[in-house]
Design an enzyme around this catalytic site. Structure first.
Site, short mmCIF file in Angstrom:
data_model
loop_
_atom_site.label_atom_id
_atom_site.label_comp_id
_atom_site.label_asym_id
_atom_site.label_seq_id
_atom_site.Cartn_x
_atom_site.Cartn_y
_atom_site.Cartn_z
N ASP A 1 0.87 -1.19 0.00
CA ASP A 1 0.00 0.00 0.00
C ASP A 1 0.90 1.24 0.00
OD1 ASP A 1 -2.22 1.83 0.52
OD2 ASP A 1 -3.35 0.06 1.09
N HIS B 1 2.34 1.92 -3.18
CA HIS B 1 1.47 2.88 -3.86
C HIS B 1 2.03 4.30 -3.79
CE1 HIS B 1 -2.22 0.00 -3.26
NE2 HIS B 1 -1.23 -0.55 -3.92
#
Ligand SMILES: *[C@@H]1O[C@H](CO)[C@@H](O)[C@H](O)[C@H]1NC(C)=O
Ligand SMILES: *[C@@H]1O[C@H](CO)[C@@H](O)[C@H](O)[C@H]1NC(C)=O
Length: 382
Positions: free
Chosen positions: A204, A227
């Site tokens: 993430d 991310h």
């Protein structure tokens, strides 16, 4: 606390050894076999160090220590300087059901003047990540690995949440690239936090920056997989604290889905994001190197609010951002219809896609440019 301060502290401690009390967790019953539950031993060592009226050091010798629900509360500490010096590994239970529905694995609450050096924190996440990947509905949510909250503010008051004046340095935060919801470091409701010289690879955000963050400094980070670094998501709530004065510099993103991102939900909110600097950033094959997304909706389904974001984004500077994009659109500024972005500055951008030109896409974004512009500028004048 900085490394310099560490050596400083170390020297003081050794020259004034008589004044520093040492608490070895093994003397409180901790076993370094990786099997014996050492949680109580750690908490007892903590209680003893806390009760010391002089600086106290908790030593964790090498080896593996199984711990769970280790909540270190500092509210009644007498010592104003507790140091935890870790040579070994703190190990979470291998069965994720033991802690997977708790909020935290390890928590520091209401602590002031604490320093933690060295050590490995092994959350043993792989089995839970595999469970989540298999879409098994019975997997627990998982928990925060290490949570710091309610650190002391001025005037002896405990803040409602959050931390003040914290330095994270020389960390390695690692999770598999396909592990769900594994933000590396999440900062919210905090001021004066710095995160420097660290390596973060997750499934993430490498770092996510939530509402109520101010005076945040991030420098010298290698991010990937993951991310990217995100401000947001902001604006889920109508009444929300803003994010301001954030510096993110000298970061390399490698193979991440985003580089530097600001994301807000498309809902009414009184929040804001302002005075942000992204500087000296290298992109290596990043899908969205520069992105503002005010229509954030990760699941792209009917639950998307599809309104207009109330978050006001202003004074965001991108300076010396270069490298490679994994898609043609290297700059995407998708701002709110009712609250256009203003004061965006693009300075010296050099982003390419497969050795070709990249493109920029702007919606409701105002600002100015200077220096090299690759891709070509799409901002409206301020
Ligand atoms: C912005 O934050 C930095 C730390 O990141 C701090 O040194 C500086 O004083 C802050 N600026 C303002 C105007 O508060
Ligand atoms: C832009 O980046 C390319 C590829 O890295 C490089 O060859 C070129 O010299 C850069 N241009 C400038 C003006 O820095």
């Amino acid at each position: 606390m900085s490394l310099l301060a560490f050596f400083f502290l170390f020297l003081i401690n050794s020259s004034l050894a008589a004044n520093t009390n040492i608490y070895n967790v093994q003397n409180y019953g901790a076993k370094s076999d990786g099997k014996t539950d050492s949680s109580k031993a750690f908490l007892n060592a903590w209680a003893a160090a806390c009760a010391s009226t002089s600086p106290a050091t908790i030593n964790v010798p090498s080896g593996k220590y199984l711990i769970h629900n280790a909540y270190f509360n500092g509210q009644t500490c007498k010592s104003k300087a507790v140091t935890i010096h870790i040579d070994g590994t703190l190990l979470a239970p291998s069965d994720y059901n033991v802690i997977g529905n708790d909020e935290n694995w390890i928590k520091f609450e209401k602590v002031n003047g604490i320093s933690i050096y060295g050590g490995t924190f092994d959350g043993q996440g792989a089995a839970l990540w595999a469970c989540k990947k298999s879409n098994n509905k019975k997997c627990p949510d998982g928990d925060y690995g290490i949570d710091f909250l309610q650190l002391k503010q001025h005037y002896n008051e405990w803040s409602n949440h959050g931390c003040h004046n914290v330095k994270l340095q020389g960390m390695k935060v690692l999770a598999q690239g396909n592990s769900k919801n594994t933000d590396g470091i999440h900062v919210k409701l905090s001021s004066g936090v710095s995160i420097v010289n660290s390596q973060i690879g997750t499934g993430d955000d490498c770092v996510s920056i939530g509402p109520g963050t101010s005076n945040l400094w991030i420098e010298g980070i290698a991010c990937g997989p993951g991310h990217g670094i995100s401000i947001g998501s902001s604006g889920w709530k109508e009444q929300e604290l803003g994010v301001q004065n954030v510096t993110i510099k000298t970061v390399t993103f490698t193979g991440t889905t985003n580089g530097v991102r600001v994301k807000t939900w498309a809902r009414p909110s009184n929040g804001f994001v302002r005075n942000i600097l992204f500087q000296h950033i290298v992109m290596v094959n990043v899908q969205n190197p520069i992105i503002i997304d005010q229509n954030y909706c990760p699941n792209h389904d009917e639950s998307c609010p599809q309104q207009s974001s109330g978050i006001k984004i202003s004074d965001v500077t991108y300076q010396d951002i270069h490298g490679t994009s994994a898609t043609k659109v290297a700059v995407k500024l998708d701002c709110s219809t009712t609250n256009p972005c203003s004061g965006i500055v693009l300075e010296d951008l050099n982003l390419s896609y497969q050795n070709q030109q990249t493109e920029a896409s702007c919606v409701n974004a105002r600002g100015r440019v200077s220096g090299l512009q690759k891709p070509t500028n799409c901002l409206l004048k301020n």
